[in-house]
Scaffold this active site. Structure first.
Site, PDB file in Angstrom:
ATOM      1  CB  SER A 252      -0.943   0.015   1.214  1.00  0.00           C
ATOM      2  OG  SER A 252      -0.229  -0.162   2.408  1.00  0.00           O
TER       3      SER A 252
ATOM      4  CB  THR B 104     -38.324  27.562 -10.010  1.00  0.00           C
ATOM      5  OG1 THR B 104     -39.508  28.004 -10.673  1.00  0.00           O
ATOM      6  CG2 THR B 104     -38.080  28.461  -8.812  1.00  0.00           C
ATOM      7  CG  HIS B 105     -39.649  24.036 -12.365  1.00  0.00           C
ATOM      8  ND1 HIS B 105     -39.895  22.764 -11.915  1.00  0.00           N
ATOM      9  CD2 HIS B 105     -40.272  24.868 -11.480  1.00  0.00           C
ATOM     10  CE1 HIS B 105     -40.640  22.812 -10.821  1.00  0.00           C
ATOM     11  NE2 HIS B 105     -40.862  24.079 -10.528  1.00  0.00           N
TER      12      HIS B 105
ATOM     13  CB  SER C  87     -11.680  23.932 -29.325  1.00  0.00           C
ATOM     14  OG  SER C  87     -11.696  23.035 -30.411  1.00  0.00           O
TER      15      SER C  87
ATOM     16  CE  LYS D 271     -16.246  25.192 -28.358  1.00  0.00           C
ATOM     17  NZ  LYS D 271     -17.544  25.252 -27.723  1.00  0.00           N
TER      18      LYS D 271
ATOM     19  CD  GLU E 159     -17.697  22.059 -19.685  1.00  0.00           C
ATOM     20  OE1 GLU E 159     -18.633  21.784 -20.442  1.00  0.00           O
ATOM     21  OE2 GLU E 159     -16.538  22.256 -20.085  1.00  0.00           O
TER      22      GLU E 159
ATOM     23  CD  GLN F 114      -2.888  -2.526   2.070  1.00  0.00           C
ATOM     24  OE1 GLN F 114      -2.286  -2.884   3.068  1.00  0.00           O
ATOM     25  NE2 GLN F 114      -2.578  -2.971   0.864  1.00  0.00           N
TER      26      GLN F 114
ATOM     27  CE  LYS G 143      -3.853   2.937   4.065  1.00  0.00           C
ATOM     28  NZ  LYS G 143      -4.806   2.119   4.881  1.00  0.00           N
TER      29      LYS G 143
HETATM   30  N1  ARG Z   1      -1.108  -1.427   5.271  1.00  0.00           N
HETATM   31  C1  ARG Z   1      -2.195  -1.825   6.109  1.00  0.00           C
HETATM   32  C2  ARG Z   1      -3.395  -0.912   5.925  1.00  0.00           C
HETATM   33  O1  ARG Z   1      -3.252   0.110   5.427  1.00  0.00           O
HETATM   34  C3  ARG Z   1      -1.820  -1.797   7.560  1.00  0.00           C
HETATM   35  C4  ARG Z   1      -1.186  -3.053   7.941  1.00  0.00           C
HETATM   36  C5  ARG Z   1      -2.027  -3.992   8.647  1.00  0.00           C
HETATM   37  N2  ARG Z   1      -1.589  -5.261   8.197  1.00  0.00           N
HETATM   38  C6  ARG Z   1      -1.794  -6.345   8.847  1.00  0.00           C
HETATM   39  N3  ARG Z   1      -1.304  -7.429   8.295  1.00  0.00           N
HETATM   40  N4  ARG Z   1      -2.388  -6.415   9.996  1.00  0.00           N
HETATM   41  O2  ARG Z   1      -4.486  -1.253   6.334  1.00  0.00           O
END
Ligand code: ARG
Length: 470
Positions: free
Chosen positions: A29, A162-163, A284, A290, A297, A329, A332
């Protein structure tokens, strides 16, 4: 004999086989969570100081660890390529193994009473806290920029729709102030999320806490969290604070998509109510003439991604058993993307409002149709004692009669006016001026100049102390 070609691992002891390289790449990750480095380092410092306090680390060991963490922080840039190519499993294991390499064996104690499960939860909370404050500051800065436009165009009247049909005259400033109002709700929503984000979860271990009497309160104090989490199992599995923030950003994105749409409509050549800053337009590749409003947008479209990210975070948690599961994981990428997209849009909307020009002459043109005053006429009749539903019907018939004769309401001959409105005909005639319509409004929060001025004053006061340092 073990195959040592694997990427350095914190958990290699129990394994004989090497990890499949494709899986190693898939499961890493770091190409995303390297963004948590500064938080992981800060949390590691606090954790190490606490370990010294409870005598797991000696003063010398702590010194070596803190120095090592400083070095890692300063030299992170060197590893960028390795992060992108996923040379390491994740940012937490990268920092720990770097620390051992730099600080020596004392660093092998840093992971006492800690797991990546609580580490990652903590680091993401720190990220969310910073992001929330940052978005709030951006929102205040944007509100101030919109407020300046409201002041600049305080008395410009325009047709309100409106509309997508002409409805009643409004002040352009009233429209701008409506955006400030909606952005304030987003700000409140994000501030509210902060209450749930601002919790120390570090010290929850993998799921069950630790047999070592760690001092979580000391870590909370050093890291500046509002409270210490009460249940280790919940702590390592909790991602609701993330989906909540992602939702708040999605709602904000949707609000901004509507703002974008208002200007996309108002800037078409046929209306030309607004001149949008050229620095936010593109051309464009084929049509030389243009000048396209691409920022608006892209901002309108970005809400789709923000909605998707918020949905992805919810879906990720659905049906997972309690505690930490590796599925998490995936949390994120959507979170970081939402935060990054939102801050960019907020910044660019500020550029947009700073450079926006309202074309007052064209706004005036939008008021040519005096049927915009029909509701004012119905309300006049109400004040003369007519029931609203009856007044509505009468004015409707009057509008129809004029439309059939293809004439403006004010062009109706006195006899026609009298046939519809009797003794009120003259008063009705006097109301058929769209440019004057806003002045007749009286209710609190309406588009009357007096009420709009009150709004401007209120926002000037409210925003005067807002932090906008970005
Ligand atoms: N990289 C993992 C995450 O972002 C955290 C690690 C947890 N890994 C584990 N084998 N318990 O969730």
């Amino acid at each position: 004999m073990k195959d040592r070609r694997n990427m350095a691992k914190l958990w290699g002891g129990r394994f004989k086989a090497r990890t499949n390289p494709a899986f190693e790449y898939f499961s890493s990750s770091i190409s995303c969570d390297y963004k948590l480095a500064e938080y992981d380092i800060r949390a590691s410092r606090a954790h190490a100081r606490m370990l010294k306090k409870i005598r797991i680390l000696s003063a010398t060991e702590l010194r070596a660890i803190l120095k090592g963490l400083d070095t890692i922080e300063k030299t992170l840039g060197k590893f960028a390529q390795g992060f992108v190519s996923r040379k390491y499993e994740d940012i937490h294991s990268f920092i720990e193994s770097e620390l051992v390499r730099i600080a020596g064996p004392s660093a092998k104690k840093i992971h006492t009473a800690r797991s990546r499960n609580d580490q990652v939860n903590q680091a993401v909370r720190m990220y969310c806290k910073d992001a929330a404050f940052n978005v709030i500051r951006h929102l205040s800065a944007l509100q101030l920029s919109i407020l300046r436009q409201a002041r600049r165009n305080e008395h410009v009247a325009i047709a309100g729709y409106t509309h997508l049909q002409k409805a009643q005259p409004i002040l352009v400033s009233h429209q701008f102030l409506s955006y400030i109002e909606a952005l304030e709700r987003s700000k409140n929503q994000i501030e509210d999320c902060l209450g749930r984000i601002d919790v120390l979860t570090l010290g929850s271990g993998a799921l069950a806490g630790s047999t070592i009497a760690i001092d979580r309160e000391a870590v909370r104090k050093e890291l500046g969290f509002a409270s210490v989490s009460g249940n280790s199992l919940d702590s390592v599995g909790s991602r609701d604070f993330m989906s909540e923030l992602a939702f708040a950003l999605a709602q904000l994105g949707v609000t901004l998509s509507r703002v974008a749409e208002d200007f996309l409509i108002g800037q078409i050549e046929e209306l030309s109510w607004y001149e949008i800053p050229e620095e936010l337009c593109t051309g464009s590749s084929m049509m030389p003439q243009k000048r396209n409003p691409d920022f608006l947008e892209l901002a309108r479209g970005a809400s789709a991604i923000l909605i998707g990210n918020s949905t992805a975070l919810l879906a990720l948690q659905k049906g997972l058993p309690g505690s930490y599961n590796r599925d998490l994981q995936w949390d994120k990428e959507p979170l970081f993307a939402s935060v990054e997209i939102t801050t960019q849009i907020l910044h660019l909307f500020r550029v947009f409002f700073d450079g926006l020009k309202v074309n007052a002459a064209n706004a005036k043109k939008s008021l040519q149709s005096d049927s915009l005053c029909a509701t004012d006429v119905a309300e006049l009749l109400v004040q003369k004692g007519v029931a609203f539903r009856v007044a509505h019907e009468t004015v409707g018939q009057f509008v129809l009669a004029c439309a059939e004769r293809k004439m403006a309401l004010r062009a109706a001959p006195p006899t026609t006016l009298e046939s519809f409105f009797g003794k009120n005909a003259a008063a009705v005639r006097g109301l058929l001026d769209p440019e004057a319509s806003v002045r007749h409004k009286k209710s609190v929060g309406s588009t009357s100049p007096a009420e709009v001025r009150k709004q401007i004053n209120r926002w000037e006061r409210a925003l005067s102390n807002a932090s906008i340092q970005i």
